[in-house]
Design an enzyme around this catalytic site. Structure first.
Site, mmCIF file in Angstrom:
data_model
loop_
_atom_site.group_PDB
_atom_site.id
_atom_site.type_symbol
_atom_site.label_atom_id
_atom_site.label_comp_id
_atom_site.label_asym_id
_atom_site.label_seq_id
_atom_site.Cartn_x
_atom_site.Cartn_y
_atom_site.Cartn_z
ATOM 1 C CB ALA A 166 -3.100 59.009 -34.347
ATOM 2 C CG ASP B 119 -1.896 52.474 -25.808
ATOM 3 O OD1 ASP B 119 -1.265 51.531 -25.336
ATOM 4 O OD2 ASP B 119 -2.275 53.458 -25.145
ATOM 5 C CD GLU B 120 -3.388 55.335 -33.894
ATOM 6 O OE1 GLU B 120 -4.220 55.518 -34.797
ATOM 7 O OE2 GLU B 120 -2.713 56.237 -33.416
ATOM 8 N N GLY B 121 -0.463 50.756 -32.111
ATOM 9 C CA GLY B 121 0.078 49.644 -32.867
ATOM 10 C C GLY B 121 -0.766 48.408 -32.784
ATOM 11 N N PRO C 229 -3.529 47.354 -34.043
ATOM 12 C CG PRO C 229 -4.418 48.992 -35.417
ATOM 13 C CD PRO C 229 -3.499 48.802 -34.264
#
Length: 436
Positions: A145, A185-187, A189
């Protein structure tokens, strides 16, 4: 039921990391070597190699995948070697990891300069992947992000340069090889992690919390039907994974990462430069300083309040988070790992060791926030944002549904493998190539 993209990444990541966590390996230790392209040394490079499968497995089929993690402070490459056996889940045989600084965003005003760092990391991949497999090894870059916060078309120009470098490399590069991860998408991790043998029908799960600069994520496997029914529809998904169906609660809160939240608490607006001072009750009353975020320089100043700094800051943070976070059911009963800024701030307050990690309670963040805020009255410029950051973390965790006595496990690695979304995302990308 609609299946968001991140769910597949989460679950694949969970499988792979779970395998690393609880399947015993007897890898022979070897000499670690720092692999770089000739004539391109980097003092900022960080190296690690993790052999995970015995040498006798080399007769089996291997598949490589190269994943670039373009963060705000640096660019990292993960080169994964998977052991592929018929009718079995892929196993991570080896990981090569390198990191260089600064991040891509440092070259926003001169995109061509980002080429050297990308080529250096590609050189590591060329030294790691056998030449015969170069053409079948995908290379992917995903930016977090932080890059999306760059003003104008600067991020686009940077990624175009990376695409050009990738297209000239010997690896498999497609139109979707370079991208900025969206809030979904950045979830990645925060994968759901089964604990116990992959072959066992009974397995507990742990949840994952990640606090980045631009977004924060929570992921876990709900333990009862009530938790599923009372959760927002878009947070719940069912996916098929290795002949088993898994229900997953997963959500990424874009704009609630620590740096974005810091800006909001200070009174700024993302992407909008401010010519005036940002005044906040979370800073020492006599403090004035400069803070840079997403290539924007801010002048920040403390505000004199009629009540103690902690109480004033707490109210401000609550206002920033008001109705932005869903309280999750079930989290009290599930073990959670926490990463990124959760880890960093726990190191800052001396709760865990920087190298080995440890455990932290929500109450530890609360106590440390109160102490940091009180200390600012005496030493206003020593750690100007620690009061704000710790107060934000403690309020965020409570609004997510965690009680004050909740214990989190903090780790940078699980069984010598870097904890990141890159492992699951690489496996997911390989699967997409296989299907198509």
């Amino acid at each position: 039921m609609r299946i968001p993209k991140l769910a597949v990444v989460f679950v694949f990541a969970g499988c792979l990391v779970a395998y690393l966590t609880y399947v015993k390996r007897h890898a022979e230790s070897g000499r670690a070597a720092l692999l770089r392209m000739p004539n391109q040394p980097s003092a900022a490079a960080v190296a690690s190699d993790h052999p995970l499968v015995p040498e006798e497995f080399n007769r089996s089929h291997f598949q490589y995948g190269i994943m670039f993690d373009a963060g705000s402070t640096g660019t990292r490459v993960h080169i994964f070697k998977f052991l592929m056996e018929e009718n079995e889940a892929p196993k991570l045989a080896h990981e090569t990891f390198r990191a260089i600084k600064p991040g891509l965003s440092a070259y926003a005003d001169d995109p061509d300069k980002c080429r050297d760092g990308v080529q250096e990391l590609l050189g590591v991949a060329m030294d790691t992947v056998p030449m015969s497999l170069w053409k079948s090894t995908p290379v992917v870059l995903k930016a977090t992000a932080g890059l999306r916060l760059l003003p104008g078309e600067k991020a686009t120009h940077l990624l175009d340069k990376v695409r050009d470098v990738f297209s000239k490399s010997p690896f498999l590069s497609r139109a979707d090889s370079v991208s900025i991860m969206d809030g979904t998408d950045e979830g990645a991790p925060c994968f759901s992690l089964p604990v116990g043998s992959l072959h066992s029908t009974k397995r507990a799960t742990v949840g994952m919390l990640d606090l980045g600069g631009g977004s924060t994520q929570i992921t876990f496997s709900p333990q009862n039907e009530k938790a599923i029914q009372t959760s927002p529809f878009e947070y719940i998904t069912s996916v098929q994974m290795f002949n088993s169906t898994h229900t997953l609660y997963a959500h990424s809160y874009l704009g609630l990462g620590l740096m974005s939240a810091r800006l909001a608490v200070l009174g700024g607006i993302e992407g909008q430069p401010c010519d005036q001072e940002l005044v906040s009750p979370c800073l020492a009353p006599q403090f004035t300083g400069q803070w840079e975020h997403a290539e924007v320089q801010y002048t920040v100043k403390g505000q004199k309040a009629g009540e103690p700094i902690y109480e004033s800051c707490y109210k401000k943070v609550e206002k920033v988070l008001y109705k932005k976070v869903e309280k999750a059911e079930d989290v009290k009963e599930i073990d959670f790992y926490a990463f990124s800024y959760y880890y960093d701030r726990a190191v800052d307050i001396g709760t865990i060791d920087e190298k080995t990690g440890g455990t932290v309670k929500v109450s530890d963040y609360i106590d440390a926030a109160q102490k940091a805020c009180n200390n600012m009255e005496v030493t206003p410029g020593e750690h100007p944002f620690l009061c704000l950051d710790l107060t934000y973390i403690s309020v965020l965790l409570q609004q997510l549904g965690f009680p004050k006595d909740k214990v989190f496990k903090l780790a940078r690695k699980i069984d010598d493998v870097e904890t990141s979304w890159a492992l699951g995302a690489t496996f997911h990308y390989l699967e997409s190539l296989r299907r198509h």
